[in-house]
Scaffold this motif. Structure first.
Motif, PDB file in Angstrom:
ATOM      1  N   VAL A   1       0.817  -1.213   0.000  1.00  0.00           N
ATOM      2  CA  VAL A   1       0.000   0.000   0.000  1.00  0.00           C
ATOM      3  C   VAL A   1       0.853   1.266   0.000  1.00  0.00           C
ATOM      4  N   ASN A   2       2.097   1.162   0.411  1.00  0.00           N
ATOM      5  CA  ASN A   2       2.981   2.335   0.418  1.00  0.00           C
ATOM      6  C   ASN A   2       3.470   2.713  -0.976  1.00  0.00           C
ATOM      7  N   GLU A   3       3.495   1.746  -1.885  1.00  0.00           N
ATOM      8  CA  GLU A   3       4.119   1.971  -3.187  1.00  0.00           C
ATOM      9  C   GLU A   3       3.497   3.114  -3.988  1.00  0.00           C
ATOM     10  N   PRO A   4       2.153   3.259  -4.035  1.00  0.00           N
ATOM     11  CA  PRO A   4       1.591   4.367  -4.814  1.00  0.00           C
ATOM     12  C   PRO A   4       1.991   5.746  -4.305  1.00  0.00           C
ATOM     13  N   LEU A   5       2.429   5.832  -3.053  1.00  0.00           N
ATOM     14  CA  LEU A   5       2.845   7.127  -2.514  1.00  0.00           C
ATOM     15  C   LEU A   5       4.151   7.609  -3.146  1.00  0.00           C
ATOM     16  N   ARG A   6       4.778   6.737  -3.949  1.00  0.00           N
ATOM     17  CA  ARG A   6       5.972   7.167  -4.682  1.00  0.00           C
ATOM     18  C   ARG A   6       5.603   8.046  -5.869  1.00  0.00           C
ATOM     19  N   ILE A   7       4.339   8.025  -6.272  1.00  0.00           N
ATOM     20  CA  ILE A   7       3.885   8.844  -7.396  1.00  0.00           C
ATOM     21  C   ILE A   7       3.913  10.320  -6.998  1.00  0.00           C
TER      22      ILE A   7
END
Length: 344
Positions: A263-269
């Motif tokens: 769930v943390n990965e999209p916050l890299r956008i």
């Protein structure tokens, strides 16, 4: 640096409880993460140094990538050994509740926890503890329950004799609950604590690899599939969500922990402020587990409380929905839309 956390009354009471304790249970929340497991293992290690013999009783399985942690072989799972855990609760005179704020977080162990006559001590960093205890040590400002435990062990004067295994468990809990020290970890005391843990011979690089570089090839394929095929980006709301179905988990040979941190990965956008994971329960119909992560002052715990029957921290929260995945998507989009004007 002063890292003491207990007032004089709390310190005196905790010392007395530990001194008088004979039959001790340490318990943590369902689906234990690195902080819950690390806190339980570290506190058990400390208590054994005080000539106590605690049992660690957890509701169910923990992620495969935490099986390296020292002492996990001593843990007793309630879902595997209900009679043994029930007997231990019946005989217990002291129960330490670690890394949860409400009794329902221990799932099927809740009746045992609520009915025991044992002295209960809660040590936690979640907001609004409601567990009935003789001593509640609650500090939501802490990065992790493991940080809180380090401070307590330090204040009890036991740091000099802290084992390397205890230090490794505390480090793992602090690392995982801050995403590798990438959020909720700007206070200088955190890095003072880390520096002290390193004096115990903790190999922080190996711990990182054990946790974050320990996936199966199927897990890597699964995570790539979710991000490529399932991620929905709502750019105007600076938010995103993805769904994971039972069929997809079966297809990619999913095991517990394979979605950890995803769930943390999209916050890299660039510009993304909220990410939501919706995952179907593998055993029950119409049950969806919800994880939320955010950055800065986007209070995802408010979304969890209002829409997902949950709660948590400002930037990390969770909950669940008793519905199908399509309805869960509808509710999620409604929640994002409502909060868009507040936080976007």
């Amino acid at each position: 640096m002063d890292i003491n956390i207990l007032n004089d009354s709390e310190l005196t009471q905790l010392k007395a409880i530990i001194s008088e304790a004979k039959n001790i249970i340490i318990c943590c929340h369902k689906s234990p993460d690195g902080d819950a497991l690390g806190a339980s293992l570290a506190w058990a290690d400390y208590l054994r140094s005080m000539d106590k013999q605690p049992m660690i009783a957890i509701p169910d399985a923990f992620p495969d990538f935490l099986r390296w942690m020292p002492g996990v072989e001593r843990i007793v799972r309630y879902d595997k050994h209900p009679e043994r855990v029930a007997e231990a609760f019946a005989d217990a005179d002291t129960v330490f509740c670690l890394d949860f704020n409400t009794a329902n977080r221990v799932a099927d162990m809740q009746p045992l926890l609520e009915s025991t006559s044992a002295t209960k001590v809660l040590i936690d960093h979640h907001v609004g503890p409601t567990v009935e205890t003789q001593l509640t040590i609650s500090h939501p400002e802490m990065s992790a329950t493991c940080e809180l435990l380090f401070r307590i062990i330090w204040q009890l004067g036991a740091f000099d004799t802290m084992s390397r295994h205890c230090a490794a468990s505390i480090y793992c809990g602090m690392m995982t609950d801050t995403g590798g020290f990438t959020f909720n970890s700007t206070r200088s005391e955190i890095f003072f604590i880390i520096s002290q843990l390193l004096t115990k011979g903790v190999n922080k690089d190996k711990i990182y690899r054990n946790v974050y570089n320990n996936y199966s090839d199927w897990c890597i394929r699964f995570r790539g599939y979710v991000l490529y095929q399932k991620l929905n980006v709502l750019a105007d709301a600076h938010a995103s969500y993805f769904t994971i179905t039972k069929g997809e988990m079966k297809r990619f040979r999913f095991i517990k922990g394979d979605a950890e941190g995803l769930v943390n990965e999209p916050l890299r956008i660039k510009g993304m402020r909220l990410a939501v994971s919706l995952r179907e329960d593998t055993e029950r119909e119409n049950k969806v587990w919800v994880s939320l992560r955010s950055v800065d002052h986007y209070y995802c715990n408010q979304l969890a409380e209002k829409y997902f029957n949950g709660g948590g921290h400002v930037n990390a929260a969770g909950g669940s929905l008793d519905c199908g995945i399509d309805e869960a998507v509808r509710i999620t989009r409604e929640a994002i839309e409502e909060f868009k004007n507040t936080y976007s």
